[in-house]
Design a protein around this motif. Structure first.
Motif, PDB file in Angstrom:
ATOM      1  N   ARG A  51      67.173 -23.578 128.121  1.00 54.44           N
ATOM      2  CA  ARG A  51      66.431 -24.166 127.000  1.00 54.44           C
ATOM      3  C   ARG A  51      67.477 -24.762 126.062  1.00 54.44           C
ATOM      4  O   ARG A  51      68.149 -24.061 125.326  1.00 54.44           O
ATOM      5  N   GLU A  77      59.740 -26.667 121.066  1.00 56.67           N
ATOM      6  CA  GLU A  77      60.277 -26.019 122.253  1.00 56.67           C
ATOM      7  C   GLU A  77      61.457 -26.829 122.781  1.00 56.67           C
ATOM      8  O   GLU A  77      61.346 -28.039 122.987  1.00 56.67           O
ATOM      9  N   VAL A 104      64.154 -29.527 128.584  1.00 60.13           N
ATOM     10  CA  VAL A 104      64.930 -29.297 129.799  1.00 60.13           C
ATOM     11  C   VAL A 104      65.393 -30.654 130.310  1.00 60.13           C
ATOM     12  O   VAL A 104      64.606 -31.587 130.404  1.00 60.13           O
TER      13      VAL A 104
END
Length: 366
Positions: free
Chosen positions: A100, A152, A155
């Motif tokens: 992450r 978030e 990636v």
């Protein structure tokens, strides 16, 4: 006048230790809070974890306070603490592609898939002393975080995978042997790559940076590499469940990962004229970009070997451990009375023999 070895000094040693405790702790209301140190001196804490070989921000923060900011001493304390802990399991290898990402830059490509994610960095700031830090209340205590920090983490596709798809980078070795564990068995030479990477990962940041720098200045196999990708982020930490044997995620670890490319003499197996890059790899605890890049540089240098200083495996790996170096250098402050007396007596005997021989020669001439 002669000098003799001495015994004793226990009371002085105890008094010196008490002075350190008083200076470190001070009055309780003025003592540093390790949790605040972990938050506001995070890069120092990350370096202590990396060089101490233990991912434990709380322990690293306490060690940093205890050592009064001495990073070498704090790393020494953490590694000593680590040696007392039981080993209850081995982690399962992690694919850092699952990271992450909090920060990702690609110096080799302006327009990389996914783009650049600068994150928190001083790369583009001026190194000017900010006196506002010393002024109470000069910064707002509760500043709202930017939306990017609350989202978030994304990636990204690896740059290395893109080059492998073009045949410009060799495929990774899928049949890697069981990695060595340098904390259980001493490193032997020639070292395996796993032992080499472990040693580099625990190396003292200044030492590994100096050796990496020397390789760029002509004391290595290659004059200059290119950082293809640098990432800071969180990777999953998994172990096997003691009863079911199934992988279980027990947490996340923040790491810095660097991949550096250099022109390699390796050739494509089916086309000898196709030139390929060689990959140098660095991965360290926390956010320590300087060390991760230097590690990637030395990984490549040591793999190539050769007569250059930065390519000498035994010389490099035996001199970059900050704990070993600090312990040896600082032990010189401890009493060496007996050793020095032996040296001194030997010098005096040789001096007296020389004086006697000179006197005999002068008498013979008369």
């Amino acid at each position: 006048m002669g000098y003799t070895a001495m015994q004793g000094g226990l009371s002085a040693i105890k008094a010196a230790e008490d002075l350190v405790r008083r200076r470190t702790l001070g009055r309780r209301r003025h003592a540093l809070d390790p949790s605040e140190v972990a938050e506001k001196m995070s890069l120092g804490v990350d370096r202590v974890m990396s060089e101490g070989g233990l991912y434990d921000p709380a322990a690293a923060a306490v060690a940093l306070v205890q050592a009064e900011g001495d990073l070498h001493e704090a790393s020494f304390i953490v590694r000593a603490y680590r040696s007392t802990l039981p080993r209850i399991a081995y982690s399962i290898p992690t694919d850092t592609g699952e990271m992450r990402v909090l920060r990702r830059i690609t110096p080799a490509f302006q327009f990389a898939p996914g783009g650049q994610l600068l994150g928190a960095t001083r790369d583009y700031t001026q190194r000017l002393l900010d006196w506002r830090i010393a002024e109470p209340g000069s910064f707002a205590e509760d500043q709202a975080e930017p939306d990017a920090c609350r989202a978030e983490p994304p990636v990204f596709t690896r740059i290395a995978d893109l080059l492998r798809a073009e045949g410009l980078l060799p495929a990774p070795n899928e049949s890697s042997p069981e990695p060595d564990d340098i904390t259980r068995s001493p490193i032997v030479f020639p070292a395996s790559r796993s032992a080499r990477l472990q040693t580099l990962a625990r190396a003292e940041t200044g030492s590994i940076t100096a050796f990496g720098y020397s390789s760029m200045r002509g004391y290595g196999t290659f004059a200059h590499g290119t950082v293809a990708e640098l990432r800071v982020g969180l990777i999953p930490f998994r172990i096997r469940h003691p009863y079911t044997g199934q992988p279980v995620k027990v947490g996340e670890v923040q790491v810095t990962e660097a991949e550096e490319f250099t022109i390699s003499p390796h050739r494509h197996p089916n086309a000898e004229d196709v030139e390929q890059f060689a990959l140098g790899y660095g991965l360290v605890f926390g956010q320590n970009e300087r060390k991760a890049i230097a590690m990637a540089m030395l990984d490549r240098q040591l793999a190539e070997g050769g007569g250059a200083m930065a390519s000498q495996e035994e010389f490099v790996l035996m001199h970059i451990d900050g704990i070993e170096a600090t312990g040896f250098v600082e032990h010189l402050k401890l009493p060496h009375y007996v050793e020095f007396q032996s040296i001194l007596q030997g010098m005096r005997r040789r001096r007296d023999r020389h004086a006697a021989t000179t006197t005999e020669r002068e008498a013979a001439l008369v």
